[in-house]
Write a protein that holds these residues in place. Structure first.
Motif, short mmCIF file in Angstrom:
data_model
loop_
_atom_site.label_atom_id
_atom_site.label_comp_id
_atom_site.label_asym_id
_atom_site.label_seq_id
_atom_site.Cartn_x
_atom_site.Cartn_y
_atom_site.Cartn_z
N THR A 71 -50.35 -13.57 -5.46
CA THR A 71 -50.26 -14.33 -4.22
C THR A 71 -51.30 -15.44 -4.26
OG1 THR A 71 -50.16 -14.13 -1.80
CG2 THR A 71 -51.92 -12.92 -2.92
N GLU A 72 -51.39 -16.24 -3.21
CA GLU A 72 -52.47 -17.23 -3.14
C GLU A 72 -53.78 -16.45 -3.11
OE1 GLU A 72 -55.47 -19.60 -2.35
OE2 GLU A 72 -54.93 -18.32 -0.66
N PRO A 73 -54.68 -16.67 -4.07
CA PRO A 73 -55.78 -15.73 -4.27
C PRO A 73 -56.90 -15.75 -3.24
CG PRO A 73 -55.96 -17.57 -5.79
CD PRO A 73 -54.65 -17.73 -5.09
N ILE A 74 -57.10 -16.86 -2.54
CA ILE A 74 -58.26 -16.97 -1.65
C ILE A 74 -57.92 -16.48 -0.25
CG2 ILE A 74 -60.08 -18.46 -0.79
CD1 ILE A 74 -60.05 -18.12 -3.81
N TRP A 75 -57.13 -17.24 0.48
CA TRP A 75 -56.77 -16.83 1.83
C TRP A 75 -55.64 -15.81 1.83
CZ3 TRP A 75 -56.75 -22.33 4.48
CH2 TRP A 75 -58.08 -22.81 4.49
N GLY A 76 -54.84 -15.81 0.78
CA GLY A 76 -53.78 -14.81 0.67
C GLY A 76 -54.32 -13.41 0.48
N GLY A 77 -55.64 -13.28 0.34
CA GLY A 77 -56.27 -11.98 0.25
C GLY A 77 -56.07 -11.13 1.48
N LEU A 78 -55.57 -11.72 2.57
CA LEU A 78 -55.29 -10.90 3.75
C LEU A 78 -54.26 -9.82 3.43
CD1 LEU A 78 -52.35 -11.54 5.31
CD2 LEU A 78 -53.51 -13.65 5.86
N THR A 79 -53.41 -10.08 2.41
CA THR A 79 -52.49 -9.04 1.95
C THR A 79 -53.25 -7.83 1.43
OG1 THR A 79 -50.97 -10.81 1.28
CG2 THR A 79 -50.50 -8.62 0.46
N VAL A 80 -54.36 -8.10 0.74
CA VAL A 80 -55.21 -7.02 0.24
C VAL A 80 -55.84 -6.27 1.41
CG1 VAL A 80 -57.15 -6.45 -1.26
CG2 VAL A 80 -55.63 -8.35 -1.86
N GLY A 81 -56.22 -7.01 2.46
CA GLY A 81 -56.77 -6.36 3.65
C GLY A 81 -55.77 -5.42 4.30
N ILE A 82 -54.51 -5.85 4.36
CA ILE A 82 -53.45 -4.99 4.90
C ILE A 82 -53.30 -3.73 4.04
CG2 ILE A 82 -50.97 -4.80 5.24
CD1 ILE A 82 -52.21 -6.35 7.39
N ALA A 83 -53.26 -3.93 2.70
CA ALA A 83 -53.10 -2.79 1.80
C ALA A 83 -54.27 -1.82 1.93
CB ALA A 83 -52.98 -3.28 0.36
N LEU A 84 -55.47 -2.36 2.12
CA LEU A 84 -56.65 -1.50 2.29
C LEU A 84 -56.53 -0.67 3.56
CD1 LEU A 84 -59.47 -0.67 1.30
CD2 LEU A 84 -60.40 -2.60 2.63
N ALA A 85 -56.05 -1.28 4.65
CA ALA A 85 -55.87 -0.54 5.90
C ALA A 85 -54.85 0.59 5.72
CB ALA A 85 -55.43 -1.49 7.01
N ILE A 86 -53.78 0.31 5.00
CA ILE A 86 -52.76 1.34 4.77
C ILE A 86 -53.30 2.46 3.89
CG2 ILE A 86 -50.49 1.78 3.75
CD1 ILE A 86 -49.75 -1.09 4.52
N GLU A 87 -54.09 2.10 2.86
CA GLU A 87 -54.68 3.12 1.99
C GLU A 87 -55.66 4.00 2.77
OE1 GLU A 87 -53.91 4.16 -0.79
OE2 GLU A 87 -52.68 2.59 -1.68
N GLU A 88 -56.38 3.39 3.69
CA GLU A 88 -57.29 4.19 4.52
C GLU A 88 -56.51 5.14 5.40
OE1 GLU A 88 -61.17 3.51 7.41
OE2 GLU A 88 -59.69 1.91 7.19
N GLU A 89 -55.41 4.64 5.97
CA GLU A 89 -54.56 5.49 6.79
C GLU A 89 -53.97 6.64 5.98
OE1 GLU A 89 -52.66 6.18 10.64
OE2 GLU A 89 -54.38 5.02 9.94
#
Length: 277
Positions: A71-89
């Motif tokens: 994905t777009e590596p800098i601001w598109g990192g919000l996708t990683v933030g979403i994945a992190l929230a799901i992994e925590e859940e």
């Protein structure tokens, strides 16, 4: 799915994941997995908080995110933030969250996020601050322009990246889905493109100078072509060159390097023939 109020990660932990993603997202990019190795490295910093003293679950976490990701590596990192929230859940409620949910969400969001943030970051923000820096240097001949570009880049880019990453983590899946499905991204892109084109057009008009040295003399009558063109439209030759450049780029698909070479040749020939002044 929405994340619960129970948290295994604090803000410091999330910042570690973001920091590793921010600095390493393209460091191990390859054609097979693209940015996946960097994503695994980022999640590695949170594995002990998500699955303490459970190496098998930690291994499964790493394995899940070795799938192709781009994905777009800098601001598109919000996708990683979403994945992190799901992994925590998933770590909190392992029976309620399937293994493939985080990877499926990543795959669904990485394309739209790439399209959105490539437009905002690569195609809008960077040209705007470059145009400002180039405009200052072209006008004054000083090093202030490049220094201003560096300062603006490092003031804006990491700040926005962390804001998007952390808030996407806090909002979880629903927040980004709302952004991508309500038409907000289209309005943002449209507004940003208008601003970007306006700034670049203004910088072009204020810094570019093209004058012709053509003069026609007939008896006592002398006609200065440059004065006539200026009286019709200030910077007319600059405007013509801008349209020619756009035509070569957009219609004829001529590369930027070739266009620069053409302009250099025109400048040299124009100088020695006095067509350009």
């Amino acid at each position: 799915m929405t994340t619960t109020n129970v948290r295994l990660l604090d803000k410091k932990d999330v910042r570690k994941v973001w920091f590793n993603w921010m600095w390493l997202n393209l460091s191990t990019q390859n054609m097979e997995r693209m940015q996946a190795p960097a994503l695994v490295r980022a999640f590695w910093t949170a594995k002990d908080k998500l699955y303490p003293n459970d190496p098998e679950q930690q291994k499964d976490l790493m394995t899940r995110h070795m799938e192709f990701f781009n994905t777009e590596p800098i601001w598109g990192g919000l996708t990683v933030g979403i994945a992190l929230a799901i992994e925590e859940e998933k770590a909190i409620h392992p029976d309620d969250v399937p293994d493939e949910l985080s990877t499926s969400i990543k795959n669904a969001l990485m394309g739209p996020c790439a399209g959105l943030f490539d437009s905002l970051f690569q195609s809008t923000l960077i040209p705007i601050i470059l145009a400002i820096g180039i405009g200052i240097s072209a006008e004054t001949g000083s090093i202030v322009g490049p220094l201003l570009y560096i300062a603006l880049f490092w003031a804006i880019v990491p700040t926005v990246s962390w804001f998007l990453f952390y808030n996407s983590y806090k909002l979880g899946l629903n927040g980004v889905q709302q952004i991508l499905t309500t038409g907000i991204k289209d309005r943002v892109i449209s507004a940003a493109n208008i601003v970007g084109l306006t700034v670049i057009g203004a910088v072009t008009a204020s810094t570019c100078k093209i004058n012709t040295g053509l003069n026609f003399t007939y008896g006592e009558l002398s006609i200065n072509v440059n004065d006539i063109l200026t009286s019709i439209q200030p910077k007319m030759l600059v405007l013509i060159m801008a349209f020619v450049t756009y035509w070569l780029l957009a219609k004829k698909r001529v590369s930027v390097n070739k266009i620069m070479l053409i302009m250099l040749i025109i400048s040299i020939v124009g100088y020695f023939t006095t067509i350009l002044a």
